[in-house]
Design an enzyme around this catalytic site. Structure first.
Site: not given
Ligand code: ADP
Length: 395
Positions: A88, A177, A236
């Site tokens: 990833r 994402h 956030r």
């Protein structure tokens, strides 16, 4: 055929070993506190879980132990069984539009792009280097979080700021994402037997992003230049007026970096509720009639409002939505979160099946049959997506 999916952080390394014949995980685990005192690793296999303390000075130590253990625990017979390693990777800027075999050029680019993902890109490089050292002949594939969003057009990815900021400094929306949103698009398209769907994919976990997808391609996404933008998240803020930054710097005597840090780590659910960044705590606090309850409610309402706003925006952008999908920690598990967002969307004809909406972590249609837009819970599986890309590129 066996493939390992790797997610390397600055002091951690997560892995899943897949048997690609049936696409099932044979073993998975986590190496923690690499380079820090008190390091350990956990390996899950065959319904068992072992946790062991071990000295892990570097990522290479972690990879060596991982491979030794896979053999000594009889999970694989020899390292020859490992056909590929998928990593990833977080930030590929606008250069990497899809997954690719990892070459020296990819590693150099990850380093060159480090200002765009200071915590993640250098850690990803450590993971790649460790496998290169220990398994030099096994091909490696990089799967970028940003890649899926590369199909956005200029109208979506440009910010209305001086154009040379984009040209000279790469200031644009990148989105994150991407591997999860791509998995959701692929899964729901397969389940519904259609490749031409207009999908609104809601990946809502501790971090969260909403993505508009048409014909399997990203049209727009809520995160931006960094993962700070978009919907409100656990800690956030999501989108805020940037003038707040200079105003709070003056009022509180902080510098810009400190304010951004607060927007990343002390805002969102945590900041607004002053209770927790975890939706489970917020939902249980909402039940009380005191000040805690009030705090929790205001955070819950703002959170669900920001998610609703992006879904509504993307409904208009796509011209309609054939399906809305919820995934990740909250999307997969939080009944009250999904209920509120869908209630907010009732003017579009969205109707939940309240019994079905109790589902946790399973693929399920949660809207009623007379809902204008079907709503599904689709558990994400980024590790499998990485393994599938790896299989495709090494075959
Ligand atoms: P990350 O973005 O770090 O990958 P996750 O996708 O694991 O995070 O999501 C974590 C969040 O999901 C938690 O902070 C919590 O708010 C939420 N969550 C997880 N399980 C549940 C649950 N059973 N009910 C409600 N919320 C949950």
């Amino acid at each position: 055929m066996k493939i390992i999916s790797i997610n390397a952080g600055s002091s951690s390394l997560k892995f899943s070993l897949f048997d690609m014949d049936d696409k099932k995980v044979i073993a998975s685990g986590l190496f923690e506190r690499i380079g820090i005192d008190g390091s350990s690793y956990t390996i899950k296999y065959n319904g068992e879980k072992i946790k062991t303390e071990a000295e892990l000075a570097t990522h290479t130590d972690a990879v060596k132990i991982l491979l030794d253990k896979l053999v000594s625990l009889n999970i694989i017979k020899s390292l020859d069984e490992i056909d590929g390693v998928g990593h990833r990777l977080v930030h590929g800027k606008d250069k990497y539009k899809e997954s690719c075999l990892i070459t020296d050029e990819v590693v150099n680019d990850l380093i060159a792009f480090k200002d765009f993902a200071p915590l993640h890109n250098p850690a990803n490089v450590l993971g790649i280097q460790a496998f290169k050292e220990v398994l030099p002949d096994v091909p490696m594939v990089g799967v970028f979080d940003t890649a899926f969003h590369q199909t956005m057009d200029e109208e979506a990815y440009l910010y209305p700021v001086p154009y040379f900021w984009y040209k000279a400094h790469g200031v644009r929306k990148y989105g994150f994402h991407g591997t999860s949103h791509r998995y959701i698009a692929k899964t729901i398209s397969e389940k519904l037997g259609r490749n031409d769907l207009k999908i609104i994919s809601c990946h809502v976990g501790n971090g969260g992003s909403i993505t508009a997808i048409k014909d399997g391609k990203c049209v727009d996404t809520s995160m931006g230049f960094t993962p700070l933008a978009g919907i409100m998240m656990g800690t956030r803020s999501g989108d805020v007026d940037p003038s707040i930054i200079t105003y709070i710097m003056e009022q509180e005597g902080l510098n810009a970096k400190e304010v951004i840090d607060i927007l990343n780590k002390k805002s969102g659910l945590l900041g607004l509720s002053e209770i927790s960044s975890d939706m489970r705590d917020i939902v249980s606090a909402m039940e009380s009639d005191d000040e805690q309850g009030e705090k929790a409610k205001r955070a819950f309402l703002k959170y669900t409002r920001t998610v609703t706003n992006y879904i509504a925006q993307y409904y208009v952008l796509l011209g309609k939505a054939d399906v809305i999908c919820f995934t990740a920690g909250l999307g997969e598990n939080s009944e009250p979160f999904r209920k509120k967002v869908c209630e907010n969307l009732s003017c579009l004809g969205v109707k939940l099946d309240s019994e079905a909406n109790k589902v946790m972590g399973e693929f399920k249609k949660i809207s009623s049959d007379d809902s204008t837009i079907p709503v599904y819970v689709v558990p994400t599986d980024e590790e499998l997506m990485i393994a599938l890309d790896t299989l495709k590129l090494i075959s």
